[in-house]
Design an enzyme around this catalytic site. Sequence first.
Site, mmCIF file in Angstrom:
data_model
loop_
_atom_site.group_PDB
_atom_site.id
_atom_site.type_symbol
_atom_site.label_atom_id
_atom_site.label_comp_id
_atom_site.label_asym_id
_atom_site.label_seq_id
_atom_site.Cartn_x
_atom_site.Cartn_y
_atom_site.Cartn_z
ATOM 1 N N SER A 191 0.815 -1.221 0.000
ATOM 2 C CA SER A 191 0.000 0.000 0.000
ATOM 3 C C SER A 191 0.845 1.267 0.000
ATOM 4 C CB SER A 191 -0.935 0.006 1.210
ATOM 5 O OG SER A 191 -0.186 0.024 2.420
ATOM 6 N N ASN A 192 2.144 1.142 0.333
ATOM 7 C CA ASN A 192 3.027 2.308 0.316
ATOM 8 C C ASN A 192 3.363 2.772 -1.093
ATOM 9 O OD1 ASN A 192 5.013 0.833 2.994
ATOM 10 N ND2 ASN A 192 3.177 2.087 3.160
ATOM 11 N N CYS A 204 -3.733 9.042 7.448
ATOM 12 C CA CYS A 204 -3.923 8.910 6.003
ATOM 13 C C CYS A 204 -4.530 7.558 5.653
ATOM 14 C CB CYS A 204 -2.589 9.085 5.286
ATOM 15 S SG CYS A 204 -1.960 10.779 5.318
ATOM 16 N N CYS A 220 -15.141 19.370 9.549
ATOM 17 C CA CYS A 220 -14.980 18.838 8.190
ATOM 18 C C CYS A 220 -15.540 17.418 8.191
ATOM 19 C CB CYS A 220 -13.514 18.883 7.755
ATOM 20 S SG CYS A 220 -12.402 17.922 8.800
ATOM 21 N N ASN A 228 2.685 11.465 12.786
ATOM 22 C CA ASN A 228 2.009 11.439 14.082
ATOM 23 C C ASN A 228 2.439 12.641 14.914
ATOM 24 O OD1 ASN A 228 4.089 10.477 16.329
ATOM 25 N ND2 ASN A 228 4.533 9.347 14.443
#
Length: 386
Positions: free
Chosen positions: A80-81, A203, A346, A142
């Site tokens: 996924s990176n 993310c 949001c 973080n």
Amino acid sequence: MSAPLPPLVAPGPPLTAGQVARYARHLALAEVGEAGQRRLLAARVLVLGAGGLGSPVLLYLAAAGVGTLGVLDDDVVEASNLQRQVVHGTADVGRRKVDSAAAAVRALDPATDVRTHDVRLAPHNARDLLSGYDVVVDGTDNFATRYLVNDVCAELGLPWVWGSLQRGHAQVSTFWSAPPTGDGVDLRDVFGAPPPDGSVPSCAVDGVLGAVCAAAGAAMALEVVKLVCGTGRTLLGRVAVHDAFAGTWQDVPVRRRTPGPSAAAAADRPARATPSAAPGDAADDAGELVRLLETRGGDVDVVDLRDAVEAAGAPLPGARHVPFARFVDEATLAELDPERPLVLLCRAGARSAHAAALARAAGVRDVRHVPGGAAAWARLTAAHGS
């Protein structure tokens, strides 16, 4: 336009014939030139995180000729990176990120001194790790690490370049608590105290557009070049806010609001204690927001920062719609009433946290945001009877 800061690094040895050929395009620039290139070759830069932001930073700093590049990351490459972490390839999945990143840098320039730190930055090791470098680039994701970097850099007198991503948005700035000229600014001047754990989605939860990492990472690499060479205007005292989907960059000024570190504190501990939060410094809990609505009612300015598509699908009664990209425009921030309580929300809480920090920097005294976003606001107003 403010004057450039003095060069951070002294020039290294004269360039070799090979270096003259390699960096010819830099040598043609008056803003860099031979002296600037020699400074870059002598520079020591630590990049925290070999992920979405660290990837372009490492590649562009290596290409620029930074002589010593440190890369710190304790993670391994996952499939996924690869959507955004361009320093890694498919064959690197399962490999330590520091090793994969170091290999990519050395392939780009074998002369680069790459130093790998396969550790997690923590209070017990941060001072030793950071003190060996001239400038720090924070590409972590973080708040605990960001605040640790901020406070240790303040005590060591180091400048650091910060970037943050969420969805199609990015923010970039340079922090330096005590620069050689002008006023210092650090992370606490923008965000105050850290938000509660879990109040801002990662993310992995909220998503990120891969190419936004390239835009923000390139801006961060540029900051390092300007700091090292003492050229141009850095982002010290400003936050650059990028909305990829709107195709905009906004420039938001930041003012000092926290005291600088003392020499005694620097000698005694690796990071200064977190100050007490001022009103609106951290994400407010539901109870505080209910009390605000009960006591101030219609005097509270509630702003929905979601994109037009998000807002159209689920309108929020009692909130005025100002998309994040327009809200962070300097003209919009200047129009806010500094004495009127401001509540920002949001979809999930990330954009509202960033917007709240910018509103405080613009002078609004009482700023709050809703960590859970639109769903939390709907529950809160239903309970309140709004």
